[in-house]
Write a protein that holds these residues in place. Structure first.
Motif, PDB file in Angstrom:
ATOM      1  N   ALA A 120       1.154   6.675  -4.634  1.00 35.88           N
ATOM      2  CA  ALA A 120      -0.071   6.347  -5.366  1.00 35.88           C
ATOM      3  C   ALA A 120      -0.367   4.880  -5.093  1.00 35.88           C
ATOM      4  O   ALA A 120       0.115   3.998  -5.812  1.00 35.88           O
ATOM      5  CB  ALA A 120       0.093   6.614  -6.857  1.00 35.88           C
ATOM      6  N   PRO A 121      -1.110   4.585  -4.047  1.00 36.58           N
ATOM      7  CA  PRO A 121      -1.164   3.217  -3.506  1.00 36.58           C
ATOM      8  C   PRO A 121      -1.725   2.146  -4.424  1.00 36.58           C
ATOM      9  O   PRO A 121      -1.473   0.968  -4.210  1.00 36.58           O
ATOM     10  CB  PRO A 121      -2.022   3.377  -2.244  1.00 36.58           C
ATOM     11  N   ALA A 122      -2.481   2.516  -5.451  1.00 35.77           N
ATOM     12  CA  ALA A 122      -3.026   1.497  -6.353  1.00 35.77           C
ATOM     13  C   ALA A 122      -2.128   1.248  -7.561  1.00 35.77           C
ATOM     14  O   ALA A 122      -2.465   0.438  -8.430  1.00 35.77           O
ATOM     15  CB  ALA A 122      -4.426   1.905  -6.824  1.00 35.77           C
TER      16      ALA A 122
ATOM     17  N   GLY B 115      -7.978   2.074   3.559  1.00 38.37           N
ATOM     18  CA  GLY B 115      -7.622   0.949   2.698  1.00 38.37           C
ATOM     19  C   GLY B 115      -8.481   0.810   1.464  1.00 38.37           C
ATOM     20  O   GLY B 115      -8.509  -0.248   0.833  1.00 38.37           O
ATOM     21  N   THR B 116      -9.186   1.864   1.071  1.00 41.59           N
ATOM     22  CA  THR B 116      -9.994   1.846  -0.147  1.00 41.59           C
ATOM     23  C   THR B 116      -9.187   2.481  -1.274  1.00 41.59           C
ATOM     24  O   THR B 116      -8.880   3.664  -1.230  1.00 41.59           O
ATOM     25  CB  THR B 116     -11.313   2.623   0.058  1.00 41.59           C
TER      26      THR B 116
ATOM     27  N   PHE C 172       0.783  -1.232   0.000  1.00 39.57           N
ATOM     28  CA  PHE C 172       0.000   0.000   0.000  1.00 39.57           C
ATOM     29  C   PHE C 172       0.822   1.293   0.000  1.00 39.57           C
ATOM     30  O   PHE C 172       0.271   2.362  -0.208  1.00 39.57           O
ATOM     31  CB  PHE C 172      -0.969   0.012   1.184  1.00 39.57           C
ATOM     32  N   GLU C 173       2.132   1.222   0.217  1.00 41.50           N
ATOM     33  CA  GLU C 173       2.952   2.433   0.147  1.00 41.50           C
ATOM     34  C   GLU C 173       3.602   2.587  -1.227  1.00 41.50           C
ATOM     35  O   GLU C 173       4.686   3.146  -1.355  1.00 41.50           O
ATOM     36  CB  GLU C 173       4.010   2.434   1.249  1.00 41.50           C
ATOM     37  N   ALA C 174       2.935   2.131  -2.263  1.00 40.85           N
ATOM     38  CA  ALA C 174       3.476   2.205  -3.622  1.00 40.85           C
ATOM     39  C   ALA C 174       3.586   3.646  -4.095  1.00 40.85           C
ATOM     40  O   ALA C 174       2.825   4.521  -3.666  1.00 40.85           O
ATOM     41  CB  ALA C 174       2.585   1.409  -4.577  1.00 40.85           C
ATOM     42  N   SER C 175       4.525   3.871  -5.009  1.00 40.04           N
ATOM     43  CA  SER C 175       4.720   5.190  -5.610  1.00 40.04           C
ATOM     44  C   SER C 175       4.397   5.141  -7.096  1.00 40.04           C
ATOM     45  O   SER C 175       4.531   4.100  -7.745  1.00 40.04           O
ATOM     46  CB  SER C 175       6.174   5.652  -5.442  1.00 40.04           C
ATOM     47  N   ALA C 176       3.995   6.285  -7.629  1.00 38.92           N
ATOM     48  CA  ALA C 176       3.797   6.400  -9.063  1.00 38.92           C
ATOM     49  C   ALA C 176       5.133   6.223  -9.771  1.00 38.92           C
ATOM     50  O   ALA C 176       6.192   6.521  -9.221  1.00 38.92           O
ATOM     51  CB  ALA C 176       3.192   7.754  -9.407  1.00 38.92           C
TER      52      ALA C 176
ATOM     53  N   VAL D 163      -2.809   8.922   1.486  1.00 38.56           N
ATOM     54  CA  VAL D 163      -2.778  10.139   0.675  1.00 38.56           C
ATOM     55  C   VAL D 163      -4.143  10.817   0.591  1.00 38.56           C
ATOM     56  O   VAL D 163      -4.234  11.998   0.249  1.00 38.56           O
ATOM     57  CB  VAL D 163      -2.264   9.841  -0.744  1.00 38.56           C
ATOM     58  N   ASP D 164      -5.215  10.106   0.876  1.00 37.88           N
ATOM     59  CA  ASP D 164      -6.547  10.710   0.890  1.00 37.88           C
ATOM     60  C   ASP D 164      -7.429   9.914   1.841  1.00 37.88           C
ATOM     61  O   ASP D 164      -6.997   8.914   2.432  1.00 37.88           O
ATOM     62  CB  ASP D 164      -7.157  10.776  -0.521  1.00 37.88           C
ATOM     63  N   GLU D 165      -8.667  10.360   1.988  1.00 42.74           N
ATOM     64  CA  GLU D 165      -9.565   9.727   2.954  1.00 42.74           C
ATOM     65  C   GLU D 165      -9.810   8.271   2.620  1.00 42.74           C
ATOM     66  O   GLU D 165      -9.871   7.408   3.505  1.00 42.74           O
ATOM     67  CB  GLU D 165     -10.895  10.491   3.005  1.00 42.74           C
TER      68      GLU D 165
END
Length: 404
Positions: free
Chosen positions: A286-288, A325-326, A274-278, A318-320
């Motif tokens: 950018a977690p996805a 975890g969504t 989940f701590e992925a970067s673009a 990075v956002d709500e």
């Protein structure tokens, strides 16, 4: 009662070595211990003198403040040790045995355990299925980055090494059996890696490197590893992987096409979480990113192994949506390509005995692949700092100075 020291999380970005309670065969109250687990008797458990205990990327998520871990939590779920005390109900393990401890805590009695799903044991964590040592929301079992630790359900869980002297001669490899090697192997295996297949591994941290080595053991024709840090990519290259620097190239498909002649692979592994970067220069969190990219890169009908950690609570998201975890995942793409997704903790006990045999036979050289680096318990805070900075090392803590 003897003394004990352990690595404690004391706040965002900080760990320290603390004097902690010597373990006994009861789960006492303490930081992170679920109230329903307080006072839980463990006569089925053992006390271990910790021989090696490793720093994991999952620990790093907590130390960065990216989970709801409480201050004072004793860290560490990758444990190898010598039994120095057995509980009343232990039948088959003995004092003096050198053992690997699966990071999953599992009772061996519930439906999940009987179906080999020891990563989602129903009896060890009152909050939800699954548990681990020294980890947030996992029931509160005390971590093993310490001198001594209690391990419950010993007869069921522990993997005893058949020859103690031989095991100590290969301890840098065998210490990886508690988590990283089975986790990397699970990622590759669940992605469907088999002889002749091509595989893309997202992430060249220790789990990604373990997945890459596992893919080689499983017979992959080409193993491609992508990461943002060149030092980690150099480590992947050192044992025969192709690599892609994602800081320099944001079009992974184009890079894969240069390697394979096609922009697709047969299967893929997410070893980031989940701590992925673009991708590309200057890309922020950018977690996805990884999940979406591996769906794009994997051929129709392929499988995606996802040992990378995703959480239900991330205070630093990075956002709500990310904070709960969504993530914005292109599920429609995965559906259209009929992908298979395999997620969750690794059921270590499905793999650890066979992987032990691969190590003892000389077939697997996991310590070399992940650059195992021995440090003392007192050096653990520095190890966390270096690991957080991207060092291509798997830090192995030697609490008693037993490794030559």
């Amino acid at each position: 009662m003897g003394g004990n020291r352990g690595v404690a999380y004391i706040g965002k970005g900080k760990v320290e070595i603390q004097e902690i309670d010597y373990p006994d065969l009861v789960l006492r109250d303490g930081p992170g211990v679920n109230p329903l687990n307080v006072g839980r008797k463990c006569e089925h458990g053992v006390i271990l003198k910790v021989v090696t205990t490793n720093i994991c990327g999952s620990d790093q998520h907590m130390v960065r403040g990216r989970t709801t871990a409480p201050e004072g939590l004793i860290l560490g779920h990758e444990i190898t040790g010598e039994i120095i005390e057995c509980g009343r109900d232990v039948e088959f393990m003995q004092k003096g045995d050198l053992v690997s401890v699966p990071f999953n805590i599992a009772c061996g009695r519930c439906r999940a355990c009987k179906e080999q799903d020891t990563h989602i044991c129903l009896n060890v964590n009152p909050d939800r299925p699954g548990s681990a040592y020294g980890y947030v929301d996992m029931g509160g079992w005390v971590g093993g980055q310490s001198e001594y630790v209690m391990v419950p359900y010993a007869d069921f869980q522990l993997l005893r090494f058949p020859d103690k002297d031989q095991a100590m001669s290969k301890i840098r490899d065998l210490t990886m059996l508690s988590d990283i090697f089975p986790t990397g192997f699970h990622g590759a295996y669940s992605a469907g890696v088999s002889p002749g297949k091509s595989v893309y591994i997202a992430g060249a941290g220790p789990v990604g490197l373990a997945a890459a080595h596992s893919a080689q053991l499983l017979g992959a024709s080409v193993v491609i590893v992508g990461d943002l840090i060149q030092e980690r990519l150099d480590q992947a290259k050192s044992f025969g992987c192709e690599t892609i620097n994602l800081r320099e190239h944001d079009d992974i498909g184009e890079q894969i096409e240069q390697i394979l002649g096609t922009p697709e692979v047969d299967c893929a592994v997410d070893a980031v979480g989940f701590e992925a970067s673009a991708h590309g220069a200057g890309g922020g969190e950018a977690p996805a990113t990884v999940l979406n990219s591996i769906m794009q890169l994997t051929r129709a009908g392929g499988k995606l192994g996802i040992p990378g950690l995703y959480v239900t609570g991330d205070p630093g998201g990075v956002d709500e949506d990310a904070r709960e975890g969504t993530l914005k995942i292109r599920l429609g793409l995965g559906w259209a390509k009929a992908h298979t997704f395999v997620t969750g903790q690794t059921p270590v006990m499905k793999y650890h005995r066979e992987l032990m045999n691969s190590i003892l036979s000389g077939r697997a050289e996991i310590a070399k692949a992940v650059n195992a680096t021995i440090i003392s318990l007192d050096q653990a805070p520095e190890g966390y700092q270096q690991f957080d900075g991207g060092a291509s090392k798997k830090f192995v803590i030697d609490p008693h100075g037993m490794l030559k």
